[in-house]
Design an enzyme around this catalytic site. Sequence first.
Site, short mmCIF file in Angstrom:
data_model
loop_
_atom_site.label_atom_id
_atom_site.label_comp_id
_atom_site.label_asym_id
_atom_site.label_seq_id
_atom_site.Cartn_x
_atom_site.Cartn_y
_atom_site.Cartn_z
N ARG A 1 26.37 17.79 7.25
CA ARG A 1 27.73 17.48 6.87
C ARG A 1 28.60 18.71 7.11
O ARG A 1 28.22 19.83 6.78
CB ARG A 1 27.81 17.06 5.40
CG ARG A 1 27.30 15.65 5.14
CD ARG A 1 28.25 14.61 5.74
NE ARG A 1 27.85 13.25 5.45
CZ ARG A 1 27.07 12.52 6.24
NH1 ARG A 1 26.58 13.05 7.35
NH2 ARG A 1 26.78 11.26 5.94
N GLU B 1 37.29 16.14 10.14
CA GLU B 1 36.99 15.25 11.26
C GLU B 1 38.01 14.13 11.32
O GLU B 1 38.53 13.71 10.29
CB GLU B 1 35.57 14.68 11.13
CG GLU B 1 34.48 15.73 11.24
CD GLU B 1 33.07 15.14 11.13
OE1 GLU B 1 32.94 13.92 10.86
OE2 GLU B 1 32.10 15.90 11.31
N HIS C 1 30.09 14.48 15.96
CA HIS C 1 29.36 13.80 14.88
C HIS C 1 28.54 12.64 15.46
O HIS C 1 28.61 11.50 15.00
CB HIS C 1 30.34 13.27 13.81
CG HIS C 1 29.68 13.03 12.49
ND1 HIS C 1 30.31 13.25 11.28
CD2 HIS C 1 28.44 12.59 12.16
CE1 HIS C 1 29.51 12.95 10.28
NE2 HIS C 1 28.36 12.54 10.79
#
Length: 346
Positions: free
Chosen positions: A239, A268, A298
């Site tokens: 994360r 993000e 990601h």
Amino acid sequence: MRVLIPDAKFTDGAAVETATAGPAFAFRPNHGIHQDEIAPEEWRRCDGVIAYDEVRLDRPWLTAMERARVVVRAGVGYDNVDLELAGQLGIAVCNVPDYGTTDVADHALAMLLTLTRGTAMYDEALRRDPVAGWRFDGPPLMRRLRGQVFGVVGLGRIGLAAALRARAFGMDIAFYDPYLPTGAELALGFRRVPRLADLMAGSDVVSVHTPLTPETRGLIGEAALAAAKPGLILINTARGPVVDLDALHAALASGRVAGAALDVLPVEPLARDLDHPLIAAWRGQESWIAGRLLISPHSAFYSPASIHDLRRKSAEVLAAALGEGRLVNCVNRAWLGGRRGWQASA
């Protein structure tokens, strides 16, 4: 039973979910809209929710779910769900921690190899100039992996899978995980270290595999990076907020950290934080960062097979809860009361 999917990642009418759970479950997927745009009636009438990563299930939404008994977080992380409040309301929260284990581990090692074998940099240099780019000594992080120490922060499913892959390359494995029962290191033949600073100081590579919790937010920050062994390579496929981007920028700029590979970022998508000094230097191809920072969107979890597994496993977890009263991968047992039929030991 009605199952709301407020941020569905598919457009096939929940075919996988229906085939998995059976006709007793009526899935209501919503694709490409914000949770605010879903009719309030859908929230009120649902018996369960399968949630991806674009929704935030906090008080306004959890209290609106008058009938729901379970939220299945379609993914590993669950920081977008208020676990305590859900438990108090009698809503079990479950996750799917095993759908992309091998994919994320593969990605972590792929990023490490990209940096230490220079594959992307070679390709870029040759494309830019086939004459000047024909040289073997351009990548700044080129090194032999055999004999290097691969440090793992969080030896869960993915951390273990990544460590086993690193060991196959001849690396020595060390890990920091205060929640893993003692003795696991003996069974695996890994070296356990008692403090994060010890792992940072003794590792040539550190790969992060922790969930995002209040405890892990900013875990890899100024203090941890100050303890790093000179020449460290940091990999984060967990994360984004676990790594303090300001501290990483300072550590890379000073040379304390040799390189980093980030599949996840504190903010993000990337376009929302283009002015961050580290991101700006990377985008501007500034000479000091060339070949030292690798970013992917990601995407470590992704493969067509992993997405199918995620959908199937999410439906299985939901069906077990609503159809059998059996909680699988429940992450809020500590707060789950008897309301809506659950018992804390369910």
